[in-house]
Structure formats: structure tokens, C-alpha cells
Design an enzyme around this catalytic site. Structure first.
Site, PDB file in Angstrom:
ATOM      1  N   HIS A 414       0.815  -1.222   0.000  1.00 21.91           N
ATOM      2  CA  HIS A 414       0.000   0.000   0.000  1.00 21.91           C
ATOM      3  C   HIS A 414       0.846   1.269   0.000  1.00 21.91           C
ATOM      4  CE1 HIS A 414      -3.723   1.895  -0.122  1.00 21.91           C
ATOM      5  NE2 HIS A 414      -4.310   1.446   0.975  1.00 21.91           N
ATOM      6  N   ASP A 418      -2.332   1.594  -4.553  1.00 16.43           N
ATOM      7  CA  ASP A 418      -3.584   1.924  -3.875  1.00 16.43           C
ATOM      8  C   ASP A 418      -4.646   0.864  -4.176  1.00 16.43           C
ATOM      9  OD1 ASP A 418      -2.558   4.262  -2.756  1.00 16.43           O
ATOM     10  OD2 ASP A 418      -3.038   5.426  -4.553  1.00 16.43           O
TER      11      ASP A 418
END
Length: 442
Positions: A414, A418
Site C-alpha cells: 500500500h 492503492d
């Protein structure tokens, strides 16, 4: 008689060192050309080092568990023929004091001018310990000074964290990266005063319990897994896929496939084909991270996690997977899988991966949350294929039927990926699988 220097051969583009795990020949043994002399292990695979000549082993320059750099001489073999005349001692060696002084000066120069390189140490440090040392600004000299509590005195995670805590509290003084060098006499090694770590509390076991030390590969895997979780911000996306068409197609063609190609057709190459296609559609998943930089990979090299007979894990890599048709993919998957089980992988077989796939369904798992194979940014887990009741939509209306379904579990980093990208990628893989052409040839 001539003396032949057996050197540690180059084993792969990014392999710089290996650990000696076993000597197959002892001093005095006769060796034939191409006969294995010793066994070595890199951080990925185990392999043998053969002799290039026939002769007698007269010297072993390293012992078992020693770390050797590529190109270093590891043994001397005496062969038939005239030996080259040795150079005079005064031509080949400088006075010991001068050598020690030169080494000390060079070490100071390297420490001041270059980034921290723990490969210069004679000790072995795990990737986790190196990462902690770099983050906390622990120098090579400091790392060398720590009294390790691990096997053979190796520094563990607990050892370096304890040292850092003591250094912050003033219990021990940090060893400076550079220090004035005296040239009047050979430099003497001064042991820094380090507070001894507390004795480890013995583990309480019952009479029937058994304590087993991790093998070398399990220790490496342990370090990699912990380092990956500490490095990447893991997040997961899950999607259920209807693979009924794939199951029916494989059942229909697998016998003819094996007869024509001499290879078994499993589900894995079909899944890998879909993943390679999706990576071409979403190149943002085919990247790696180096500090604050993102490296976009030109080639799509798929790692496939494989379980070894001893329970350990290894990840051989299918190079340029997007350029293979289904037959080529099946051959690559079977070849790497078979050589992994037989312990015949070469170091290059595990290098250069850009994305990894692991088949947790092999062991009956419906889905999983796999740990990213650093420095990649994503890994896909394939769940078990199961017959389940499902709603089937038709122009005439919806009805309940039996379908073959599986879960895809996508873990991604992350920091740079995304949810939109991570979720879209795994959805695209699912779309390719559900749109599988049942009339295609293999």
C-alpha cells in the site's frame, strides 16, 4: 606437479556469495574432472561446485558454514604437470605492519566515503539485522562488536535491538565511523566495552516435547518474512471466480495434451497465463521499490512459490512469462516445479522475479493472505477450486446451479499500490479466467 585454484564460480547475476554447507571431498582425496568437490548454499538454492580438473585435493581454504565471495579460491587441487615457479616472498608480500596499516587506512576511507556495506565484515548477518543496523545508523565496527547469542555467535534481532537500546541510554558508547589512524605501529584491535546481555530464560518443555533447531533455509525464510512485513504496508483484496469453463476444458484435453506434449496439464499454467496478461494491462503492478524510487520492470517474470519435500518454500521464476503460449507455460511450470522438488534449481532460476503467484489451494485452503516477496509489490494466492451452489443468470431468468469456483487473494504494497490499482488488477485476472475460451486449442 601443478597447483590448480578452485574458485567459487559465478552463480547468477545478483549472487555475490555463498555458504559452504558440506565438503564432499577431503584433503588427500582423488578428484576427477567435473566431479563435485563441495556443496554450497546461496540465500535461495543449494548446489554443488565441481572441479574443472583431475587431481588430488591438497588444501581446503574454508570450512563448513563459512561464507565465501564469488571468485574467491576455496580449495587447492594438485594436478599432473609442471607447476609455475613461485614468486619470491619479497615480491609477493609487504611487511605485515605495513599491510595492517594500509588495511586500516582503507577501511577508514571506505567508511567515510561510501554507504554502509556489511559485506565487508567477516561475520554473517541476516537481512533483518542489516536492515535494522542501516535504519539505526549502526556501523560495521559496532555490528562486529556485538556479542551474538545465536548459533555460532551470530547476532540476532534481539541482540542488535538490545545494543541500540543500550547505546541510546549511554550504557555503551557508539563506535565512531572513522578514527585517527596511527602509522607509527600496526593498529591494534581494541575490544569495546559492551554490557553482556542477560542470560536467556530456558524454555520450559514437557517430557515428551522435542526441541528442533531451524535448518538454514528456514532461518532465511523467517528473516525474509519478518523483513517484508516490516518493509511493506500489506493490504489485501479478494475476489471469487467462476472457473467452470476452465475445469471442463482441462478435463476434455488433458489426456491429449500429455500424449502430444509429454507434459501434464495442471491448472497452474492456465492461471499464470491470465496473470501475465493482467500485468501487461496494469504495469503498475510489475514494479519494485528501492528506497524512495519506483522501478518499472520491462520484463514480466513470474515467480511461482513451490513447497519443498522438507516443508520449506522456494520461488523459482518463469522469465518473460507474457511471451509464452499455454504449452510453453506448462513446460516452464513443470520443469521448475520438478527441479525444485529434486533440489536441482540453479541460482539464476530464483532471480529476477517481478511478481509472484502462490497456490494455497494445493493444500485445501480456500484463500490466504500471502506475504510479499521483496522487493516486489504484489503476490497472488490461488485458492482451492470447489463445487458450490451459485446463481446463474440467463435471458430466461435466474436459477441455482452447481459451479466450480475459487477465490483469488491479492496482497499488495500500500506504499505504492492503492486499492484502485490492487483491486482492478485482481479483477482483471478474474475476468480473463471467466472468459476462458472452451473451444481453444492448446
Amino acid at each position: 606437479m601443478a597447483r590448480f585454484e578452485l574458485k567459487l564460480p559465478k552463480m547468477g547475476e545478483s549472487v555475490a556469495e555463498a555458504t559452504i554447507t558440506n565438503w564432499l571431498k577431503e584433503v588427500g582425496d582423488r578428484i576427477e574432472a567435473d566431479e563435485a568437490v563441495l556443496e554450497i548454499a546461496t540465500d535461495k538454492v543449494d548446489s554443488e561446485v565441481p572441479s574443472e580438473v583431475s587431481g588430488v585435493l591438497i588444501e581446503q581454504l574454508f570450512g563448513k558454514d563459512d561464507l565465501v565471495q564469488v571468485g574467491q579460491t576455496i580449495a587447492i587441487i594438485e594436478t599432473e604437470g609442471d607447476a609455475p615457479a613461485p614468486k619470491k616472498a619479497e615480491e609477493t608480500a609487504a611487511p605485515a605492519a605495513a599491510v595492517e596499516i594500509e588495511k586500516t587506512i582503507e577501511a577508514v576511507k571506505e567508511t567515510v566515503s561510501a554507504p554502509q556495506d556489511f559485506a565487508s565484515s567477516d561475520k554473517f548477518f541476516s537481512p533483518l539485522v542489516k536492515n535494522i543496523a542501516k535504519e539505526e545508523g549502526v556501523s560495521v565496527a559496532e555490528l562486529d562488536s556485538i556479542q551474538g547469542s545465536g548459533k555460532d555467535g551470530r547476532v540476532t534481532k534481539e541482540d542488535i535491538l538490545k545494543y541500540i537500546e543500550d547505546r541510546k541510554s549511554g550504557v555503551v558508547a557508539a563506535i565512531p565511523a572513522s578514527a585517527p589512524v596511527k602509522v607509527a605501529e600496526p593498529a591494534k584491535v581494541v575490544e569495546p566495552v559492551v554490557q553482556k546481555s542477560q542470560q536467556a530464560v530456558p524454555v520450559s518443555v514437557n517430557g515428551g516435547d522435542e526441541i528442533i533447531e531451524m535448518d538454514r533455509m528456514r532461518k532465511l525464510i523467517s528473516g525474509y518474512m519478518v523483513a517484508s512485513v516490516q518493509t511493506s504496508a500489506h493490504v489485501q483484496s479478494f475476489i471469487e471466480v467462476d472457473v467452470t469453463n476452465i475445469v471442463k476444458w482441462r478435463d476434455k484435453v488433458k489426456t491429449a495434451f500429455e500424449k502430444r506434449e509429454g507434459e501434464k496439464l495442471t491448472f497452474t499454467p492456465i492461471m499464470m497465463e491470465a496473470v501475465a496478461k493482467a500485468l501487461k494491462d496494469f504495469p503498475g503492478m510489475n514494479i519494485s521499490v528501492d528506497g524512495d524510487y519506483i522501478i518499472k520492470k520491462k520484463n514480466i517474470n513470474l515467480g511461482m512459490a513451490a513447497a519443498l519435500p522438507n516443508g520449506n518454500l522456494i520461488v523459482p521464476v518463469i522469465k518473460n512469462a507474457d511471451q509464452l503460449n499455454l504449452v510453453g507455460m506448462a513446460k516452464a511450470v513443470n520443469d521448475l516445479g520438478n527441479r525444485a522438488k529434486a533440489g536441482k534449481l540453479k541460482p539464476d532460476d530464483t532471480q529476477g522475479g517481478t511478481y509472484t503467484v502462490t497456490n494455497v489451494g494445493t493444500f485445501g485452503s480456500v484463500f490466504g493472505t500471502p506475504i510479499i516477496n521483496q522487493p516486489q509489490v504484489g503476490i497472488l494466492a490461488l485458492g482451492a477450486i470447489r463445487k458450490v451452489p451459485a446463481v446463474i443468470e440467463t435471458p430466461e431468468g435466474d436459477f441455482i446451479g452447481i459451479r466450480q469456483k475459487m477465490f483469488l487473494s491479492h496482497s499488495y504494497d500500500h506504499r505504492v499500490v492503492d486499492g484502485a490499482l490492487g483491486g482492478s488488477f485482481v479483477k482483471r485476472v478474474a475476468e480473463y479466467l471467466e472468459a476462458f475460451d472452451v473451444d481453444r486449442d492448446f
